[in-house]
Design an enzyme around this catalytic site. Structure first.
Site, PDB file in Angstrom:
ATOM      1  N   GLY A 291       6.643 -32.470  24.551  1.00 14.66           N
ATOM      2  CA  GLY A 291       5.616 -33.692  24.780  1.00 14.66           C
ATOM      3  C   GLY A 291       4.526 -33.284  25.913  1.00 14.66           C
TER       4      GLY A 291
ATOM      5  N   CYS B 157      -0.367  -0.615  26.298  1.00 15.77           N
ATOM      6  CA  CYS B 157      -0.014  -0.961  25.020  1.00 15.77           C
ATOM      7  C   CYS B 157      -0.423   0.148  23.869  1.00 15.77           C
ATOM      8  CB  CYS B 157      -0.584  -2.234  24.595  1.00 15.77           C
ATOM      9  SG  CYS B 157      -2.198  -2.496  23.837  1.00 15.77           S
TER      10      CYS B 157
ATOM     11  N   ASP C  70      13.137 -24.137  16.604  1.00 14.65           N
ATOM     12  CA  ASP C  70      12.496 -25.438  17.144  1.00 14.65           C
ATOM     13  C   ASP C  70      13.444 -26.189  16.006  1.00 14.65           C
ATOM     14  OD1 ASP C  70      11.707 -27.542  18.292  1.00 14.65           O
ATOM     15  OD2 ASP C  70       9.476 -26.740  18.083  1.00 14.65           O
ATOM     16  N   SER C  71      13.461 -27.312  16.325  1.00 16.00           N
ATOM     17  CA  SER C  71      14.279 -28.255  15.448  1.00 16.00           C
ATOM     18  C   SER C  71      13.272 -28.703  14.490  1.00 16.00           C
ATOM     19  CB  SER C  71      14.786 -29.530  16.296  1.00 16.00           C
ATOM     20  OG  SER C  71      13.587 -30.301  16.850  1.00 16.00           O
TER      21      SER C  71
ATOM     22  N   CYS D 258      -4.320  -0.127  23.242  1.00 20.20           N
ATOM     23  CA  CYS D 258      -5.114   0.412  24.251  1.00 20.20           C
ATOM     24  C   CYS D 258      -4.905   2.075  24.414  1.00 20.20           C
ATOM     25  CB  CYS D 258      -5.072  -0.275  25.666  1.00 20.20           C
ATOM     26  SG  CYS D 258      -5.643  -2.030  25.429  1.00 20.20           S
TER      27      CYS D 258
ATOM     28  N   CYS E 204      -4.244  -1.192  30.416  1.00 20.29           N
ATOM     29  CA  CYS E 204      -3.140  -1.483  29.721  1.00 20.29           C
ATOM     30  C   CYS E 204      -2.655  -0.366  28.912  1.00 20.29           C
ATOM     31  CB  CYS E 204      -3.596  -2.502  28.757  1.00 20.29           C
ATOM     32  SG  CYS E 204      -2.420  -2.895  27.314  1.00 20.29           S
TER      33      CYS E 204
ATOM     34  N   ASP F  17       7.340 -20.652  25.052  1.00 18.89           N
ATOM     35  CA  ASP F  17       6.706 -20.306  24.042  1.00 18.89           C
ATOM     36  C   ASP F  17       5.258 -20.872  23.770  1.00 18.89           C
ATOM     37  OD1 ASP F  17       7.614 -23.067  23.038  1.00 18.89           O
ATOM     38  OD2 ASP F  17       6.548 -22.308  21.309  1.00 18.89           O
TER      39      ASP F  17
ATOM     40  N   HIS G 191      -2.094  -6.211  21.578  1.00 21.29           N
ATOM     41  CA  HIS G 191      -2.372  -6.170  23.022  1.00 21.29           C
ATOM     42  C   HIS G 191      -1.948  -7.271  23.642  1.00 21.29           C
ATOM     43  CE1 HIS G 191      -5.037  -5.602  26.442  1.00 21.29           C
ATOM     44  NE2 HIS G 191      -5.161  -6.911  26.433  1.00 21.29           N
TER      45      HIS G 191
ATOM     46  N   GLY H 231      11.194 -31.250  15.152  1.00 19.35           N
ATOM     47  CA  GLY H 231      10.756 -32.887  15.499  1.00 19.35           C
ATOM     48  C   GLY H 231       9.131 -32.770  15.881  1.00 19.35           C
ATOM     49  N   TYR H 232       8.692 -31.703  16.817  1.00 12.59           N
ATOM     50  CA  TYR H 232       7.244 -31.524  17.016  1.00 12.59           C
ATOM     51  C   TYR H 232       6.520 -31.479  15.816  1.00 12.59           C
ATOM     52  CZ  TYR H 232       2.960 -29.673  18.531  1.00 12.59           C
ATOM     53  OH  TYR H 232       1.506 -29.366  18.831  1.00 12.59           O
TER      54      TYR H 232
ATOM     55  N   GLN I  40      11.621 -35.847  26.857  1.00 17.48           N
ATOM     56  CA  GLN I  40      10.609 -36.390  26.840  1.00 17.48           C
ATOM     57  C   GLN I  40       9.972 -37.449  27.982  1.00 17.48           C
ATOM     58  OE1 GLN I  40       8.084 -35.901  24.428  1.00 17.48           O
ATOM     59  NE2 GLN I  40       9.242 -34.315  23.193  1.00 17.48           N
TER      60      GLN I  40
END
Lengths: 369, 369
Positions: free
Chosen positions: A195, A285, A72-73, A288, A283, A245, A314, A75-76, A168
């Protein structure tokens, strides 16, 4: 297709802001079935510093991850984590949330940093307004985001990284459309929807996603930033999103919350204290397959670090499996039935509780408030 | 030889008081080369409760560990962690360090609990005096320890667990001898040396170890409780000790301290911030094979949980390797040269600093003080 492997979509990226998916080794991330992780330019710029990672051979080598990375840049983060000094057309002067030191970022610097880090997908710098900002404020932020996207494009020197722009426009359909059309006209490798998921209702998130996707090209990946609950992932996929994400699955894991096909549960509930079965019998995983719910309950009671890791494994496995099933359903032409079936069985977190938790969390992160 | 595999000696047991070696999965503990772990009856009795673990199939199954387990009786913890109410010949009434609830343990109960947990080696209940207690007080504690050891022996019903007695006698050689001789006359499967490494100087620890070992049978394992620094392990082996346990290697790992063949270093030191090499270039553990010192430095700067795990893996691998080399040297008849060579290159923590740290730590754990 990336320099670090094929990434089947739709795909969820676990968040590793500081160059580590919290509690997991790179091998564990891979074993879960994750093909790409997200790291954060803002965090890595402040610690350990971009030049340190560059000197050590880039971010993949630094974190020993040979899968794909999206950075990610920042910005956020600058708009949510840092103390703001001044936003201008040039860029943003901000104060670090760690030590208060003052820094400048510009579109050109953000590209330079991300080229040094060497991720497979890099993001343009955007200005991210709050979800309750006025039309005028959101419009100005959008226009600046467009100028910055263009400057990012021009600043790019490496040809082996995919640069994505960020749409945006807040909660205003006409701005979302303008932003999508304008950025599309510049021609990026992919388009993110920024945004959103910032405290507005889920209905608004979905409507704005629709209002944006409609004006994005079909042959480029679309990335809905910050979305990660199971129900939202499926709603996003239904609207044409390819990439997601969110820190949600890993963050709630460390609070003892785990996903099942019936909904989200908390391992600290006394009902699990003597349960011999795994937390989710459906599950497969590592967690589990290996441990009883009672053992996990015990680890959380004792605040043992292993508990946070086992819950993280999990939850990410659950999300990976959900995305895998969604993909299979798309390929079989049965996605809508799959989605309806999932949503019929899955009880999402109560919307009022979710919103108040989200706002509390956003507030706790924001030093300005 | 145990029901859960062969345990070559000398052996170091990592501490997993609450049924988890902090930060590690059972597979990671095994990969490091650990054949036996220590768990704690006191902790497991309070959380999740002995009957819970028994119902779930015993401690091995509960923590998904198929190697050997030794359970400490809880004597030391009752005297160091809990608020004491009353010690009598019958047993100890104490208050939980977690919620202040009141409990009774007796030699018979301690055996019953450990039989329910199902460890391979179980320990008799002992009364553990402070290292600065008077001769009379230490003597009374020793005599009670002897009575309790005898009662533990009589209470034992399972024939598939090795019961070890714990020699007490503080820093008084004549008491150490009496305790060793008396317990030997009762005939246990192994003998532990308790009541040391509690804030006395290293010289006293070693002298008392010698004064005890001399009077223990040669054909039974000897276990020096609570010792875990590299230099002390070799000094213990030189004096005939077979088994050690200590939280030291794992505890200091979580503070960023890691072992090398030159001494203990701290990853938070600025010297590591840009170091491309692993923290110990001579080490072939997962951490050193995979990550630069700079990455570990970064994880600790950010207080990332992965850092605690990677440092734990390194420190336990170092200790496992040290024990392995010591064993090879014993088999080759070169142990003394190996030990001298190691100690010549290894700079131990300054004794004054060590003592003050140890006393601070003991104090912080003890609610009575």
């Amino acid at each position: 297709m990336t320099r670090h492997g094929i990434v089947p979509t739709p795909v969820f990226l676990p968040v590793g802001s500081q160059g580590t998916v919290k509690t997991l080794t790179p091998e564990e991330v891979k074993d879960i079935g994750m093909a790409m992780v997200l790291a954060n330019t803002y965090h890595l710029y402040l610690r350990p510093g971009i030049s340190v990672i560059e000197k050590l051979g880039g971010l993949h080598k630094f974190m020993a991850w040979d899968g794909a990375i999206l950075t990610d840049s920042g910005g956020y983060q600058v708009f949510s984590l840092a103390s703001l000094r001044q936003v201008s057309d040039e860029g943003v002067i901000f104060r670090s949330h760690i030590d208060g030191s003052q820094h400048l970022i510009t579109p050109e610097l953000v590209i330079q940093f991300q080229e040094a880090l060497g991720a497979d997908i890099i993001m343009a710098l955007d200005e991210c307004p709050a979800c309750d900002d006025s039309f005028e404020k959101v419009q100005r932020a959008m226009e600046r985001t467009h100028q910055w996207a263009e400057r990012c494009q021009k600043a790019q020197k490496r040809s082996d990284q995919a640069l994505y722009a960020i749409v945006q426009g807040g909660v205003f359909p006409q701005l979302r459309r303008r932003s999508a059309e304008y950025l599309t006209s510049l021609g990026f490798s992919g388009y993110a929807i920024g945004g959103l998921s910032l405290g507005e209702t889920k209905r608004v998130t979905l409507t704005m996603t629709e209002e944006t996707v409609t004006f994005l090209p079909e042959d480029k990946p679309r990335y809905l930033m910050g979305v990660g609950s199971p129900e939202d992932l499926l709603e996003g996929i239904a609207r044409g999103i390819d990439i997601f994400d969110s820190a949600l699955p890993t963050r709630i894991a460390r609070n003892g919350a785990f996903f099942t096909w019936q909904g989200r549960h908390n391992i600290q509930n006394a009902a699990y204290s003597q349960m011999e079965q795994p937390i989710d019998p459906d599950c497969d995983c590592y967690t589990c397959r290996t441990f009883s719910a009672a053992y996990l309950h015990h680890l959380f009671s004792c605040q043992e670090l292993l508990g946070y890791k086992l819950a993280t494994i999990h939850n990410l496995s659950f999300i990976a499996s959900l995305m895998h099933k969604a993909r299979d359903a798309i390929l079989n032409g049965t996605f809508n039935a799959f989605k309806d079936n999932f949503l019929a069985g899955y009880k999402p977190t109560d919307e009022q509780i979710r919103l108040s938790q989200k706002q509390k969390w956003l507030k706790s992160r924001n030093l300005n408030q």
